[in-house]
Design a protein around this motif. Structure first.
Motif, PDB file in Angstrom:
ATOM      1  N   ALA A  69      12.462  -5.590   3.011  1.00 26.98           N
ATOM      2  CA  ALA A  69      11.074  -4.904   2.755  1.00 26.98           C
ATOM      3  C   ALA A  69      11.158  -3.581   3.746  1.00 26.98           C
ATOM      4  N   GLY A  70      10.959  -2.386   3.169  1.00 25.12           N
ATOM      5  CA  GLY A  70      11.004  -1.216   4.112  1.00 25.12           C
ATOM      6  C   GLY A  70      12.109  -0.559   4.476  1.00 25.12           C
ATOM      7  N   VAL A  71      13.404  -1.195   4.009  1.00 23.87           N
ATOM      8  CA  VAL A  71      14.768  -0.889   4.463  1.00 23.87           C
ATOM      9  C   VAL A  71      15.550  -0.582   3.092  1.00 23.87           C
ATOM     10  N   ALA A  72      15.449   0.666   2.888  1.00 18.51           N
ATOM     11  CA  ALA A  72      16.380   1.268   2.052  1.00 18.51           C
ATOM     12  C   ALA A  72      17.687   1.702   2.492  1.00 18.51           C
ATOM     13  N   GLU A  73      18.767   1.181   1.945  1.00 14.25           N
ATOM     14  CA  GLU A  73      20.146   1.343   2.385  1.00 14.25           C
ATOM     15  C   GLU A  73      20.467   2.754   1.748  1.00 14.25           C
ATOM     16  N   SER A  88       7.599   9.317   3.438  1.00 14.26           N
ATOM     17  CA  SER A  88       6.714   9.904   2.367  1.00 14.26           C
ATOM     18  C   SER A  88       5.202  10.339   3.072  1.00 14.26           C
ATOM     19  N   THR A  89       5.034   9.810   4.227  1.00 16.88           N
ATOM     20  CA  THR A  89       3.868  10.156   4.769  1.00 16.88           C
ATOM     21  C   THR A  89       3.842  11.511   5.484  1.00 16.88           C
ATOM     22  N   GLY A 145       4.962  13.047  -1.483  1.00 21.69           N
ATOM     23  CA  GLY A 145       5.575  12.327  -2.390  1.00 21.69           C
ATOM     24  C   GLY A 145       5.686  12.565  -3.635  1.00 21.69           C
ATOM     25  N   SER A 146       4.895  12.391  -4.581  1.00 21.84           N
ATOM     26  CA  SER A 146       5.185  12.404  -6.013  1.00 21.84           C
ATOM     27  C   SER A 146       4.732  13.450  -6.870  1.00 21.84           C
ATOM     28  N   PRO A 149       0.761  -1.203   0.048  1.00 19.72           N
ATOM     29  CA  PRO A 149       0.065   0.043   0.105  1.00 19.72           C
ATOM     30  C   PRO A 149       0.901   1.242  -0.096  1.00 19.72           C
ATOM     31  N   ASP A 150       2.023   1.320   0.678  1.00 18.98           N
ATOM     32  CA  ASP A 150       2.749   2.533   0.663  1.00 18.98           C
ATOM     33  C   ASP A 150       3.654   2.674  -0.490  1.00 18.98           C
ATOM     34  N   LYS A 151       3.459   3.846  -1.361  1.00 18.87           N
ATOM     35  CA  LYS A 151       3.933   3.832  -2.444  1.00 18.87           C
ATOM     36  C   LYS A 151       5.524   4.269  -2.331  1.00 18.87           C
TER      37      LYS A 151
END
Lengths: 461, 583
Positions: free
Chosen positions: A161-165, B123-124, B12-13, A116-118
């Motif tokens: 998931a959810g963890v961008a380095e 983003s929220t 966000g976008s 759901p979270d873009k």
């Protein structure tokens, strides 16, 4: 840490480990995946992701003629000298776009999971999946910090998931990371007792902290355990850096001479801070020099065998400078939403020159055939997530069939999310299955298995 | 192509305009008084510790409660007589500022501007403080390690001076325990338990057997600096499953880090030890003291900078560097003076007819008349608050007219009303010519009218923000006031604000838009909501967190911005949470 390592080995048999890869790996904790990877017997290949933003003018950024009469269209003209080293693929589709099919899909492109979270990926990206299988952290680099540092626009590489380095931008830091275990030339014949004690001390501290984290972990909410798992996993990388002796065994089978590349770092111009749409003259030249240095560092590390998976993000999604007109970010993005096709094609052409440089850099160190380079962008054209054009370079020794244009006919309007999911349209995830297979991961799926039909036999088989 | 145009809260976008909110300065010639912002009689509901907030069947973490479609309506409708229960227990990684302050206060050493990687913008919420997002990446872990390696030897020297026995007898618990208890409490913001003291003592003894005392002590400090007890703030209570309240030490940390990004000082830790933080007056005293810390001011400034970034202005070729610097300085000064000199509230920020800063600003604003306390009164009737200041209004010369109009309108919806229209879907992305169907010579108003007719599906969303942007046509790209275009055509700035809660209604111009929003509850709530999201590091759900969003306004209309940190942290510190540990 040693205790945990050994324990994991006992728990997971090789068969279980292999079974756990692919989609199943997402469900496991990072260190379990890290351990698993040590059981892999992968071919000695490398992978480099080459990202540029905002899609392309596909009328010009494409090839034609299959393999018999393979030609490159005008935006890819700089690759003419490498025609036998590249495959141009037209028609793949991101099956898992955000609700809006837009630049935000940078987070989906290498992960192929829905959620759901873009701005969030719901699984690891290809570089991490392959890195895990090799027991090695992939490196994520950008040659120039984008305007929105650490924002979703750069969120291409996902540890899980959810963890961008975060990415590396400093060339010295890139060098140190790529050669964290030392280069062959750095090995010392004479033992240094003080250095050995320092390494042992570092290890004791990290072992103690490891135990502290394990103890702390029992107190917290289940949803927060990921924080600590990631912290432990990050410390493992620190441990590698601060406890190794500086000597390296093995190699990548190429021309390993990183010191010459490292010497170029000192000669780099200072990158001006990007301030507005009319950035200082020379910014594009800076980007070129920085990017090419990063590319050479990566090629060198591949050749030395100290790094095997890397991602270079040239500019962030939905922004980016316009190198042809030497104007700043986000002019690349702005141009992509106008009818200034000449400028847009010019930008594509400029990046094609950088891609050609990348192939040349790998060739120089005798690594091109052992390295798969994939050129990606977050949206195909406009805001569409269907009917992409991808360029794959090198990798012949890993089974990649280059010197051809591969066309997967696209059915429908590529901006329509429903059409993207049409089984008639070939999934981008299948490209990643093909690449991971070439890198030794045998799983027939990547990302959400629902959107995979198997490897691209036209590209590798 | 009917597409729902429900506005949501997320950052966000939207093509490029997102960040451009730039900002600035106004001010209120208020009395300069410091309001009584907390404490007994403050209006913050007190919690009866004997009564559970949550029933046995209502353990629903706030994160699972869906966001209401009408966020303002939900906040208004909430029953705030009883304190709201918050969501689950959690841990939060210290921010870079918090880490630096903790180390410099705890070890009396100065971190050398730690090269920690920047935290991602959520983003929220649009802020970089999100507790879920902020994890310890490889780069950060590496930076922590290196920082400890560099700082601990110096701190160890001081520790050896304070605890002389360590030089010869570090392996003896009678010697090491006081040192460990002291430094442990400084870095963990609570007393060490016996098990921890024993473990650290054994580690010190082992290191002392191999290294000189100073090195061994440094190794212990390095381990403490890498401990999760140092790196994470905890909101765990007693860590037993079910409904929990924070421990007094956690409450102390929550107050001090939320208000001023600093660890609790000795006085606050002592209050925690005595259990006196149960008293509202005691908390109020500490909160007031924390507010006076320079770091509290720095924290507010950081919020403001993230709320209204000025990225597009810096170095813009068409702006003289001295003027650009003056505009940037105006932004900072305006907020700082409204908050700290004037004791002003949201209404002051949005409606003040004056600003602060250098007289160079007259290049944009025209005649500026010096007023009280350094304020500069703006030409009458043209401007109100930061929405009409150059920092907010500035658009690069290269920005197209539709881009400017859309950007400004969206900025008002998003930041002032907490409403974000969805971005255009891939197959509805309007092109530049769609937005100017009559050509470049048409006025933006004429263009918009034609766009609405020709692209009704697009207009369904654009009507929410583009008319607001049209009202700001009274200001050119640089923010200079004007009444007609170069073509001689008049600029029409009137319209009606719709779907904006109690700010809805007709307006004559941008000044009236600012006044409508500045004097509205929706504006106040939205500002508090964003401040709280920044300060607490989490998204606030308009249903579950309605009473946090409302609290400052319920105490007093246009309550001082200073109160936000205090009120929000006080509620958060006392709230009950659901703890659900699993192995």
């Amino acid at each position: 840490m040693a205790t945990m390592k050994n324990k994991r080995h006992h728990v997971y048999s090789r068969r279980n480990l292999l079974r756990g890869l692919g989609a199943g790996a997402v469900l496991l904790s990072p260190f379990v995946r890290h351990r698993m990877s040590l059981a892999q017997a992968a071919p000695a290949g490398n992978m480099l992701i080459f990202f540029t933003p905002n899609g392309h003018i596909k009328d010009h950024f494409d090839g034609a003629g299959g393999s018999a009469n393979f030609t490159l269209k005008k935006s890819l003209a700089p690759l003419e000298a490498f025609k036998e080293d590249v495959a141009v693929i037209r028609g793949l589709t991101l099956k898992t776009p955000t609700e809006i099919n837009s630049h935000d899909d940078i987070v989906r492109h290498l992960t192929c999971f829905e959620g759901p979270d873009k701005a969030k990926a719901y699984g690891p990206s290809l570089d991490h999946v392959i890195g895990n299988s090799l027991g090695q952290r992939p490196i994520f680099i950008t040659p120039e910090p984008a305007r929105h540092e650490s924002y979703w626009r750069n969120a291409l590489s996902w540890r899980e998931a959810g963890v961008a380095e975060p990415f590396f931008t400093d060339p010295t830091a890139v060098f140190n990371n790529l050669f964290a275990g030392g280069t062959p030339a750095m090995g010392s014949a004479m033992p240094d007792p003080a250095a050995e004690r320092a390494r042992a001390r570092n290890k004791s501290i990290l072992d103690f902290v490891n135990a502290d984290i394990t103890s702390f972990r029992t107190r917290i909410n289940n949803e927060d355990k990921q924080h600590l798992e990631l912290y432990l996993d990050s410390l493992r990388d620190v441990e590698k850096r601060v406890t190794t002796s500086g000597s390296v065994t093995g190699g990548g089978g190429g021309v390993c001479a990183p010191d010459a590349v490292k010497a170029r770092i000192a000669g780099l111009p200072v990158t001006p801070v990007q301030k507005d749409d009319n950035s200082p003259a020379g910014m594009a030249e800076n980007l070129r020099q920085n990017g090419e240095l990063m590319t050479d560092l990566v090629a060198s590390a591949f050749a030395c065998g100290t790094q095997r998976v890397a991602t270079i993000l040239w500019q962030g999604a939905s922004e980016g400078l316009d190198p042809m007109n030497n104007t700043g970010s986000p002019n690349h993005h702005s141009i992509s939403h106008t009818s200034d096709f000449a400028s847009w094609t010019g930008i594509d052409l400029w990046y094609a020159q950088r891609f050609a440089y990348t192939l040349e850099a790998l060739k120089k160190v005798n690594m091109l055939d052992k390295t798969i380079v994939v050129w990606i962008t977050e949206i195909a054209q406009g805001h569409e997530c269907g009917d992409f054009v991808h360029v794959v370079g090198g990798g012949q020794a890993l089974g990649i069939k280059t010197g051809q244009h591969i066309l997967y006919p696209f059915k429908g309007n590529p901006g329509d999310k429903a059409v993207l999911k049409d089984p008639a349209n070939r999934s981008l995830a299948d490209l990643w299955v093909t690449v991971q297979n070439a890198m030794g991961i045998t799983s027939p799926t990547f990302g959400d298995p629902k959107w995979c039909t198997g490897p691209l036999s036209e590209l590798r088989g | 192509m009917a597409r729902s145009c429900q506005m949501t809260r997320s950052f966000g976008s939207w093509s490029s305009p997102l960040c451009l909110l730039s900002a600035v300065a106004v001010v209120v010639l208020a009395s300069g008084c410091q309001a009584d912002i907390t404490g007994a009689g403050s209006g913050i509901p007190e919690l009866d510790p004997t009564k559970p907030v949550l029933g046995p069947n209502t353990l629903t973490p706030a994160a699972q409660i869906p966001e209401p479609g009408d966020w303002f309506g939900a906040v208004q409708a909430a029953d705030c007589k009883a304190p709201a229960a918050l969501g689950r227990t959690r841990i939060r990684r210290l921010s870079t500022a918090q880490w630096n302050n903790t180390v410099s206060q705890g070890l009396a050493v100065t971190p050398a501007g730690a090269a920690f990687p920047a935290d991602a913008l959520s983003s929220t919420t649009g802020f970089n403080t999100d507790a879920v997002l902020n994890k310890v990446s490889v780069l950060l872990a590496s930076a922590y390690f290196d920082a400890g390696d560099s700082l601990a030897p110096q701190a160890a020297t001081a520790a050896l001076q304070a605890y002389g026995c360590l030089a010869t007898n570090a392996k003896d618990a009678s010697c090491s325990t006081p040192f460990l208890e002291d430094y442990g409490a400084r870095l963990f913001r609570r007393p060490l338990n016996d098990e921890e003291t024993g473990r650290y003592g054994a580690f010190l003894a082992a290191q002392a057997a191999l290294d000189p005392a100073q090195t061994a002590v440094a190794s212990v400090l390095r381990a403490m600096l890498l401990s999760p007890n140092m790196i994470y703030l905890t909101e765990l209570g007693n860590s037993k499953a079910g409904e929990v309240t924070l421990t007094p030490y956690e409450q102390a940390s929550l107050l001090s880090y939320t208000i001023a990004d600093v660890p609790p000082d000795a006085s606050l830790l002592q209050a925690a030890q005595k259990g006196s933080l149960d008293a509202a007056s005691e908390r109020a005293t500490h909160a007031q003291r924390l507010l006076q810390a320079p770091s509290a001011r720095a924290k507010y400034a950081d919020f403001w900078q993230q709320y209204l970034p000025l990225g597009d202005l810096r170095g813009a070729a068409e702006v003289e560097p001295t003027l650009a610097a003056a505009i940037e300085d105006e932004t900072t000064q305006y907020f700082d003076k409204i908050v700290w000199q004037q004791g002003g509230g949201f209404a002051d920020l949005v409606t003040a007819p004056y600003t602060y800063g250098a007289t160079a600003l007259s290049a944009v604003y025209g005649t500026l008349t010096p007023g009280q306390n350094g304020a500069l009164t703006l030409p009458a009737g043209q401007r109100a608050g930061f929405l009409t200041q150059a920092g907010f209004l500035f658009q690069p010369a290269t920005a197209s007219v539709p881009h400017k109009v859309i950007h400004r309108g969206l900025a008002v919806r998003r930041r002032l009303l907490c409403q974000t229209p969805p971005p255009p879907p891939a197959n509805l992305m309007p092109t530049a010519s769609d937005l100017q169907p009559l050509g470049a010579d048409a006025t933006p108003l004429e263009s918009f009218a034609a766009f609405q007719q020709q692209k009704p599906a697009c207009a369904a969303c654009h009507t929410a923000f583009q008319p607001i942007g049209l009202a700001f046509e009274a200001f050119d790209n640089m923010g200079k006031y004007r009444t007609s275009y170069e073509s001689g055509k008049p600029i029409v700035t009137s319209g009606e604000l719709t779907g904006a809660g109690d700010a809805s209604g007709p307006y004559a111009d941008a000044v009236e838009i600012a006044q409508r929003i500045g004097q509205s509850k929706i504006g106040e709530y939205c500002f508090t909501r964003q401040y709280a999201e920044y300060a607490l590091g989490r998204h606030l759900n308009a249903t579950a967190d309605a009473c946090v969003i409302r609290a400052p306004s319920d105490i007093a209309a246009n309550s001082p911005i200073q109160t936000l940190a205090v009120v929000v942290s006080d509620i958060e510190a006392r709230a009950h949470r659901v703890h659900a540990p699993t192995n």
